[in-house]
Design an enzyme around this catalytic site. Structure first.
Site, short mmCIF file in Angstrom:
data_model
loop_
_atom_site.label_atom_id
_atom_site.label_comp_id
_atom_site.label_asym_id
_atom_site.label_seq_id
_atom_site.Cartn_x
_atom_site.Cartn_y
_atom_site.Cartn_z
CG PHE A 244 -1.89 1.18 1.20
CD1 PHE A 244 -3.21 0.98 0.82
CD2 PHE A 244 -1.49 2.48 1.54
CE1 PHE A 244 -4.12 2.04 0.76
CE2 PHE A 244 -2.39 3.55 1.48
CZ PHE A 244 -3.71 3.32 1.10
CG ASP A 353 5.56 3.86 1.77
OD1 ASP A 353 5.57 4.50 2.84
OD2 ASP A 353 4.54 3.74 1.06
CE LYS A 384 -0.24 5.73 7.78
NZ LYS A 384 -1.66 5.69 8.08
CB THR A 408 0.08 25.51 -2.96
OG1 THR A 408 -0.52 25.42 -4.24
CG2 THR A 408 -0.16 26.88 -2.35
#
Ligand code: PSZ
Length: 527
Positions: A244, A353, A384, A408
């Site tokens: 994931f 990851d 997280k 941004t």
């Protein structure tokens, strides 16, 4: 006036025979009479349990993590107020995923309080995202300091107009915990955004490597505008089945944990390798597991070659140190070292990851530190528990021009400020060692429960507090989670039948014993 009340408590949890002692400090700030300055504390006084707030004995008193002494249940969960609010929200959006509504003002430490006044031991911590518990006094103090106010109210477009202290702040927050060999960092707002931009940095790196110079052709500039090569080269990220990495379009092409995440969304033909499916207990299946890992690694190499033959180049490999959403699937340190070698051999970037595993819960700040890599990972993504998203990378992955990795906000300096404080607390309270210690208490207890209830619990596994076990099927798993919640323990599911633990870093041995005691009763009465 600042006063400090220290209460000592000792009690026993009998069912599993665990005995523990909990020293309790009553944080001085709570005793302030200046309610105006601390509105969120107002109701706390009335909520104070008859004494006990647990704290690491090593902690300085000012850094007390105030915790409740146990769950307190008033209704089933979701209770009437939660159900009413669910109905309200569901009129505005699909809110069917909502478990219950929370009262964050009253939530403390390891305990999440809901809108019906139920207080639960939270072992899921917002899908693994609360580093030092709810309403940590050090963070409250940080927000109360006037000199920090501007950081919270004036959010800059960091890529063009950063505040004066931005580089300094990155050094004291993210760079102070950078994985070995990775000197560069870019901040982002969430995990998906971090992976998405890490992929882009990898593709640009690969293309520059192929070109061998910086001169982009007119054809490239024109073709990229209509999504065609050579401007948009046919590059791919290799990912693993069960992985994931987020839900944005690029990330979703590397996410393979549940069909519902992917259904109806167009995707990319990128290679997907099998991830090892280890047999437990590990010591009884050494040979089988080695063969399983070798099979997966062979498949990785085959896929890289096969895709290259059809002119699709694997520019990078993305992997989680422990596949989380996909069911807490572990592989050995040796597997990851070999995977790193394969990436290097084929000229692919190696992206780890650490969105869910990072931040200390495995007992090291980064889970991949356990592997002992000779050559560091090329890119490491996070979010997280790190408060801000982003990625670390080696210097060679720096974009060769401004605005190439850009958006941004590019994160938020107020999150870096909070992260710097979180890191201080982690160091001061020795929370990495705590994760190892508390994780051991948790896993030992789970193995004990597994021995007693083999028909309900199998494959107990974990690193630090990043623990999990399997149940016989989806229905049993969901039922156990619901019963546990009604007994005051919030757990999470993952994969098709696993239960996972994702407590905060201030989860201590005594929280593990408290949970094990409650869960032991649940298993004994499970029908
Ligand atoms: O259902 C969901 O969207 C969930 S449940 C848990 C996550 C997402 N985790 C996020 C996550 C992750 O665990 C790993 C290993 N990589 C990337 C992500 C994406 O992070 P966010 O959700 O911040 O975009």
């Amino acid at each position: 006036m600042r006063t400090e009340v220290v209460i000592d408590e000792a009690w026993e949890i009998s069912a599993l025979g665990f005995r523990y002692r909990c020293q309790v400090y009553y944080p001085s700030s709570v005793t302030s009479t200046d309610e105006e300055q601390q509105p969120s504390r107002k109701s706390e006084v009335s909520l104070l349990p008859t004494g006990h707030r647990c704290i690491s004995q090593a902690a300085a008193k000012i850094d007390v993590d105030f915790d409740y002494d146990g769950p307190l249940m008033k209704t089933e969960v979701p209770g009437p107020r939660s159900r009413e609010l669910m109905k309200q929200l569901n009129g505005i959006q699909n809110a069917e995923a909502v478990h219950f509504f929370c009262n964050y003002e009253e939530s403390r430490g390891n305990y999440l309080v809901d809108v019906d006044g139920n207080r639960m031991l939270d072992l899921y911590s917002q899908i693994s995202s609360i580093p030092i518990g709810y309403s940590h006094p050090s963070l409250i103090k940080l927000l109360q300091q006037p000199q920090n106010l501007s950081t919270f109210i004036n959010r800059p477009a960091l890529g063009i107009l950063p505040p004066e202290n931005f580089a300094e702040r990155l050094k004291e927050s993210l760079l102070s915990v950078a994985p070995k060999g990775l000197s560069q960092v870019v901040t982002m707002s969430c995990g998906s955004c971090s992976n998405e931009n890490a992929f882009k940095a990898i593709f640009m790196w690969y293309r520059n490597k192929e070109r061998g110079h910086n001169n982009v052709t007119k054809e490239e500039l024109e073709s990229c505008m209509i999504n065609q090569p050579p401007g948009c080269p046919d590059y791919a990220m290799l990912s693993f089945m069960g992985g994931f990495h987020g839900r944005t379009m690029g990330c979703l092409a590397t996410t393979h944990s549940k069909a519902i995440h992917k259904l109806d969304i167009p995707s990319l033909d990128w290679p997907i390798a099998p991830f090892p499916r280890l047999k437990y207990p590990l010591e009884d299946f050494v040979k089988e597991n080695q063969q399983e890992e070798a099979r997966c690694l062979e498949e990785v190499e085959d896929l890289i070659v096969k895709y290259r033959k059809k002119k699709k180049i694997v520019a990078g490999i993305i992997v989680e140190p422990i596949q989380s959403e996909g069911g807490d699937n572990h592989a050995s340190d040796d597997f990851f070292r070999k995977l790193r070698d394969i990436a290097r051999k084929h000229g692919c970037a190696f992206l780890v990851d650490e969105v869910q595993t990072g931040g200390g819960c495995t007992g090291k700040f980064w889970a991949h530190e356990h592997w002992g890599l000779d050559d560091p990972a090329d890119v490491v993504t996070f979010s997280k528990k790190m408060m801000t998203g982003g990625f670390f990378h080696k210097e060679e992955f720096r974009p060769n021009a401004p605005y190439r990795i850009f958006n941004t906000w590019l994160g938020d300096p107020s999150k870096n400020l909070m992260l710097a404080e979180v890191i201080k607390v982690i160091k001061r309270e020795d929370l990495l060692n705590n994760a190892t210690h508390a994780g051991k208490a948790l896993l030992t207890g789970l193995l004990d429960l597994q021995a007693r209830y083999p028909h309900l619990i199998s494959r107990a596994r974990g690193r630090g507090t990043f623990c999990s076990f399997d149940t016989p099927n989806d229905a049993t798993r969901n039922k156990l989670i619901t019963i546990a919640r009604n007994k005051g323990v919030v757990l999470g599911g993952c994969g098709d039948r696993s239960i996972r633990f994702r407590p905060t870093l201030i989860f201590k041995d005594h929280h593990a014993h408290l949970f094990l005691n409650i869960f032991s009763d649940i298993l004994a009465n499970f029908k």
